[in-house]
Design a protein around this motif. Structure first.
Motif, PDB file in Angstrom:
ATOM      1  N   SER A  13       0.812  -1.240  -0.134  1.00  0.00           N
ATOM      2  CA  SER A  13       0.118   0.052   0.073  1.00  0.00           C
ATOM      3  C   SER A  13       0.825   1.198  -0.007  1.00  0.00           C
ATOM      4  O   SER A  13       1.930   1.009   0.512  1.00  0.00           O
ATOM      5  CB  SER A  13      -1.124   0.045   1.212  1.00  0.00           C
ATOM      6  N   GLY A  14       0.324   2.347  -0.483  1.00  0.00           N
ATOM      7  CA  GLY A  14       0.825   3.449  -0.660  1.00  0.00           C
ATOM      8  C   GLY A  14      -0.099   4.792  -0.683  1.00  0.00           C
ATOM      9  O   GLY A  14      -1.344   4.666  -0.698  1.00  0.00           O
ATOM     10  N   VAL A  15       0.490   5.803  -1.128  1.00  0.00           N
ATOM     11  CA  VAL A  15      -0.538   7.186  -1.533  1.00  0.00           C
ATOM     12  C   VAL A  15      -0.069   7.555  -3.056  1.00  0.00           C
ATOM     13  O   VAL A  15       1.030   7.487  -3.523  1.00  0.00           O
ATOM     14  CB  VAL A  15      -0.103   8.316  -0.797  1.00  0.00           C
ATOM     15  N   LEU A  16      -0.980   7.870  -3.837  1.00  0.00           N
ATOM     16  CA  LEU A  16      -1.075   8.055  -5.446  1.00  0.00           C
ATOM     17  C   LEU A  16      -0.463   9.321  -5.456  1.00  0.00           C
ATOM     18  O   LEU A  16      -1.122  10.302  -5.044  1.00  0.00           O
ATOM     19  CB  LEU A  16      -2.117   7.934  -6.072  1.00  0.00           C
ATOM     20  N   LEU A  17       0.585   9.553  -6.057  1.00  0.00           N
ATOM     21  CA  LEU A  17       1.137  11.103  -6.479  1.00  0.00           C
ATOM     22  C   LEU A  17       0.839  11.694  -7.661  1.00  0.00           C
ATOM     23  O   LEU A  17       0.222  12.860  -7.685  1.00  0.00           O
ATOM     24  CB  LEU A  17       2.610  11.167  -6.468  1.00  0.00           C
ATOM     25  N   ARG A  28       9.542   4.490  -0.124  1.00  0.00           N
ATOM     26  CA  ARG A  28      10.081   4.737  -1.343  1.00  0.00           C
ATOM     27  C   ARG A  28       8.967   5.220  -2.200  1.00  0.00           C
ATOM     28  O   ARG A  28       7.606   4.965  -1.905  1.00  0.00           O
ATOM     29  CB  ARG A  28      10.191   3.149  -1.876  1.00  0.00           C
ATOM     30  N   ILE A  29       9.420   6.055  -3.347  1.00  0.00           N
ATOM     31  CA  ILE A  29       8.734   6.336  -4.407  1.00  0.00           C
ATOM     32  C   ILE A  29       8.977   5.654  -5.368  1.00  0.00           C
ATOM     33  O   ILE A  29      10.290   5.392  -6.079  1.00  0.00           O
ATOM     34  CB  ILE A  29       8.760   7.800  -4.739  1.00  0.00           C
ATOM     35  N   ILE A  30       7.848   4.927  -6.179  1.00  0.00           N
ATOM     36  CA  ILE A  30       8.177   4.061  -7.286  1.00  0.00           C
ATOM     37  C   ILE A  30       7.169   4.401  -8.574  1.00  0.00           C
ATOM     38  O   ILE A  30       6.212   5.432  -8.211  1.00  0.00           O
ATOM     39  CB  ILE A  30       7.656   2.487  -7.003  1.00  0.00           C
ATOM     40  N   THR A  31       7.478   3.963  -9.562  1.00  0.00           N
ATOM     41  CA  THR A  31       6.649   4.202 -10.793  1.00  0.00           C
ATOM     42  C   THR A  31       6.066   2.620 -11.154  1.00  0.00           C
ATOM     43  O   THR A  31       6.827   1.868 -11.236  1.00  0.00           O
ATOM     44  CB  THR A  31       7.547   4.896 -11.954  1.00  0.00           C
ATOM     45  N   TRP A  50       6.387  -2.991 -10.664  1.00  0.00           N
ATOM     46  CA  TRP A  50       5.104  -2.719  -9.883  1.00  0.00           C
ATOM     47  C   TRP A  50       3.956  -2.591 -11.015  1.00  0.00           C
ATOM     48  O   TRP A  50       3.893  -1.843 -11.921  1.00  0.00           O
ATOM     49  CB  TRP A  50       5.254  -1.140  -9.181  1.00  0.00           C
ATOM     50  N   THR A  51       2.810  -3.097 -10.348  1.00  0.00           N
ATOM     51  CA  THR A  51       1.371  -2.661 -11.041  1.00  0.00           C
ATOM     52  C   THR A  51       0.394  -2.124 -10.296  1.00  0.00           C
ATOM     53  O   THR A  51       0.153  -2.638  -9.373  1.00  0.00           O
ATOM     54  CB  THR A  51       1.035  -4.089 -11.726  1.00  0.00           C
ATOM     55  N   TRP A  52      -0.128  -0.970 -10.534  1.00  0.00           N
ATOM     56  CA  TRP A  52      -1.158  -0.338  -9.723  1.00  0.00           C
ATOM     57  C   TRP A  52      -2.555  -1.370  -9.808  1.00  0.00           C
ATOM     58  O   TRP A  52      -2.942  -1.569 -10.842  1.00  0.00           O
ATOM     59  CB  TRP A  52      -1.431   1.134 -10.446  1.00  0.00           C
ATOM     60  N   GLU A  53      -3.089  -1.794  -8.806  1.00  0.00           N
ATOM     61  CA  GLU A  53      -4.088  -2.687  -8.629  1.00  0.00           C
ATOM     62  C   GLU A  53      -5.468  -1.777  -8.294  1.00  0.00           C
ATOM     63  O   GLU A  53      -6.545  -2.007  -8.816  1.00  0.00           O
ATOM     64  CB  GLU A  53      -3.894  -3.644  -7.649  1.00  0.00           C
TER      65      GLU A  53
END
Length: 231
Positions: free
Chosen positions: A8-12, A28-31, A64-67
């Motif tokens: 989990s995280g926050v959408l930028l 961590r900031i990921i794409t 990574w894949t946004w789900e």
């Protein structure tokens, strides 16, 4: 449908259609890959909590894949349009939700003229049933779900194909797979795509069946569970 392990995280930001920058809970900031070609109107909301899956395939450009996303009203939505057909197929194979079951032989991605429809179902003694699945995540202030979330020439062509199949005596079905826990009714988005809405109503008058299949969503599972015949 059991989901892979999620972080989990926050959408930028979501940008260039297929990319999303996300700050994970560990900082961590990921794409991530965004598996949704639509406008994502109402579900592309920076600052919301999101969940992503990780894949160790070295051939992938992005691991990574946004789900999923949790929207400001608390509803959960799946933005992964690739899961919609799998959910419908699970529902058919379980025989417990949609008005189809394992007595139907299922074929996927069947070409019809210049179109390709998601499923063809065949059962002895009955005409073929053609199914096209559309994922719905757009909820407006009136509480309704809408499709499409932007102009959809492809969606209109699918409706025309379903009408042509119905005219020759086959069964033709449009399924709205509602991947948003806050939506319990769906209608065509005439305010975004008037041509689609006109074709939708013409299809209904021509005998195309329209069904809605809702989902329960958690970070562990997506379960298709709420069936409604709309037309």
């Amino acid at each position: 449908m059991k989901l892979p392990p999620l972080w989990s995280g926050v959408l930028l930001a979501r940008y260039k259609r297929f990319l999303a920058d996300i700050r994970l809970d560990d900082g961590r900031i990921i794409t991530a890959h965004c598996p949704n070609t639509g406008s994502m109107r109402a579900v592309n909301v920076p600052g919301c909590r999101v969940w992503v899956s990780w894949h160790d395939n070295p051939k992938r450009r992005l691991a990574w894949t946004w789900e999923l996303i949790e929207l400001p009203d608390g509803a959960l939505a799946s933005i992964h349009t690739g899961r919609a057909n799998a959910l419908v197929q699970e529902s058919i194979e379980s025989g417990s939700i949609l008005p189809f079951d394992t007595a139907w032989s299922l074929q996927r991605e069947v070409r019809v003229g210049e179109s390709r429809l998601d499923f063809r179902l065949i059962r002895e003694g009955q005409p073929p049933a053609w199914l096209e699945v559309k994922q719905v995540t757009l909820k407006e202030d009136d509480g309704s779900g809408y499709f499409p979330d932007s102009v959809s020439t492809r969606g209109r062509r699918h409706l025309e194909t379903l009408m042509a199949l119905r005219s020759r005596g086959d069964r033709a079905v449009l399924i709205f797979l509602v991947a948003h826990t806050g939506i319990d009714r769906v209608q065509p988005a005439a305010y975004l795509d008037p041509a689609y809405a006109r074709t939708f109503h013409a299809a209904c008058e021509a005998g195309v069946e329209v069904m809605m299949l809702g989902c329960d969503i958690t970070p562990e599972h997506i379960t298709a569970c709420r069936y409604r015949r709309l037309y």
